[in-house]
Design a protein around this motif. Sequence first.
Motif, mmCIF file in Angstrom:
data_model
loop_
_atom_site.group_PDB
_atom_site.id
_atom_site.type_symbol
_atom_site.label_atom_id
_atom_site.label_comp_id
_atom_site.label_asym_id
_atom_site.label_seq_id
_atom_site.Cartn_x
_atom_site.Cartn_y
_atom_site.Cartn_z
ATOM 1 N N PRO A 125 0.975 -0.995 -0.038
ATOM 2 C CA PRO A 125 0.721 -0.038 -0.272
ATOM 3 C C PRO A 125 1.043 1.542 -0.514
ATOM 4 O O PRO A 125 1.087 1.946 0.758
ATOM 5 N N ALA B 215 0.768 1.847 -5.688
ATOM 6 C CA ALA B 215 -0.856 1.651 -5.275
ATOM 7 C C ALA B 215 -1.224 3.097 -5.135
ATOM 8 O O ALA B 215 -2.482 2.766 -6.198
ATOM 9 N N LEU C 124 -4.851 -4.313 -4.625
ATOM 10 C CA LEU C 124 -3.479 -4.992 -4.359
ATOM 11 C C LEU C 124 -3.109 -5.903 -5.078
ATOM 12 O O LEU C 124 -3.820 -6.925 -5.584
ATOM 13 N N LYS D 141 -4.349 -0.823 2.691
ATOM 14 C CA LYS D 141 -5.728 0.006 1.368
ATOM 15 C C LYS D 141 -6.950 -0.111 1.582
ATOM 16 O O LYS D 141 -7.174 1.049 0.707
#
Length: 543
Positions: free
Chosen positions: A384, A388, A414, A424
């Motif tokens: 993350p 990303a 992800l 995330k």
Amino acid sequence: MTENTTMNNAETATQELPSSSNATTATTGPTTEATPEHKKHRRAGGRERRDPKAKIIGPAYITRNIPTYDVLSEENLLKIEATVERILAEVGLDIRDDDECLALFRKAGAKVKGMRVTFEPGHVREILKTAPREFTQHARNPARSVQIGGRNVVFAPSYGSPFVMDLDRGRRYGTLDDFQNFIKLAYASPWLHHSGGTVCEPTDVPVNKRHLDMVYAHMRYSDKAFLGSITTVERADDSVDMARILFGRDFVDQNCVIMGNVNVNSPLLWDGTATKVIRAYARANQAAVIVPFILGGAMGPVTNAGAIAQAVAETMVGCAISQLERPGAPVIFGNFLSSMSLRSGSPTFGTPEPAIGSMVIGQLARRLNLPLRCAGSFTTSKLPDGQAMQESVMSMLSAIHCGANFLLHSAGFLDGLLSMSYEKFMMDADFCGALHSYLAGVVVDDNTLAMDAFKEVTPGGHFLGSAHTMANYTTAFYDSTISDNTPFESWNESGRTDSAQRANTRWKTALAEYETPPMDVATDEALKDFVARKKGSMSDQWY
């Protein structure tokens, strides 16, 4: 590779919008609940102190107050549509292992030769005219029902990952406990409107039984709308049957309460498992989300225009299946364009070409008058991190500007869809909160024009203590729960945390504070009995 692989294997830029002065905040902005004690405490200057424990109540869905954005001219749209019709007429699609589906197309006037189905130009478009351009998916909490289509936007979590990931335990196979955790996090988030579907694979439950636990978890641990199973027609039927227990058989027959996300076997193949699932949902008057998953250069042409034409052809035929099974059944025109590394053959996500391709898909879906599912928070990053979020924002904004109505993969995506990340998830959900404000547009009325403030504040003065600021500061700007906006010195002294570390704290806090939404005891028992009986009727299958 499709969104379901993990389950099987382990209006325009110039469109007229309501004037901002008539826009309501009910569908675009949050409210908060705070205690009387909280309301008593104020900072110097009279500013009310924000209570970090105050609960943010988000809207059931967003009604966008900004226009969609067109990137292609009428001439070029017509070229793509002509290519779509040529694919359908000159090449066609195969429908494998579903004779009833082939019979439906033959009866409707399509040319069927073996598995191959071809269509005269305009034929599929005519079939699609019975599909609603907008519909409601009802939630068990009526206040959480979502409106899909038109100017409405619905955010749902990511879907289909076999692995989960967090900063504490790293990457590992998903479990039922993880699955339930993500449902709880989606329920607790004011910025996610939908519970999603297979938010991760609960690999500790047999393959042939886990759909029962997943659908029950959506029903029990959230009161938002959700997706059902699509891996076999029997599991789709089980999902609908459980929905009938929750909502009542008559209500389900007349209303959409559950949806199934179904992928094409690109290129140009609909297998019987998928077509039977589409027909099962349509037969029950429930919605199928029809989605080709095209990796440019692998399951479709490497060029954007060709991949778009293929995707539209495949999706139109899938949507047509639902209408031939039950005219008027709700259906969503879906799309999942992606690129790949032509050096390594690896899929890539969140790249610019699929993002701009999504913009074109939005134009074409509006011309078909169908609700659209497109793009999401895509990334190939394994952490993350900056990659990303860069890739996710690129992809997510394409969905916002192309006019997508149902955004699966809004949070948690992800590792190229292979991993569902707790951190995330929280970072994406926070960005979804910012998008609520973005989609609200610029409100222009007496209050926002702020003439009273200009009269109050002298030239060279400041607006910090003005009456207008005091009246509007709590709703003027989106207040992120992940970002750190303190001075460097304060950030440094408080531990120098980055976004992922702050997100780690946020998901743990959200789960610790989670409260299960109430459910009628008799309904809960009936659902658990259904699950137990179904599980007891079959032996475990792990493959």
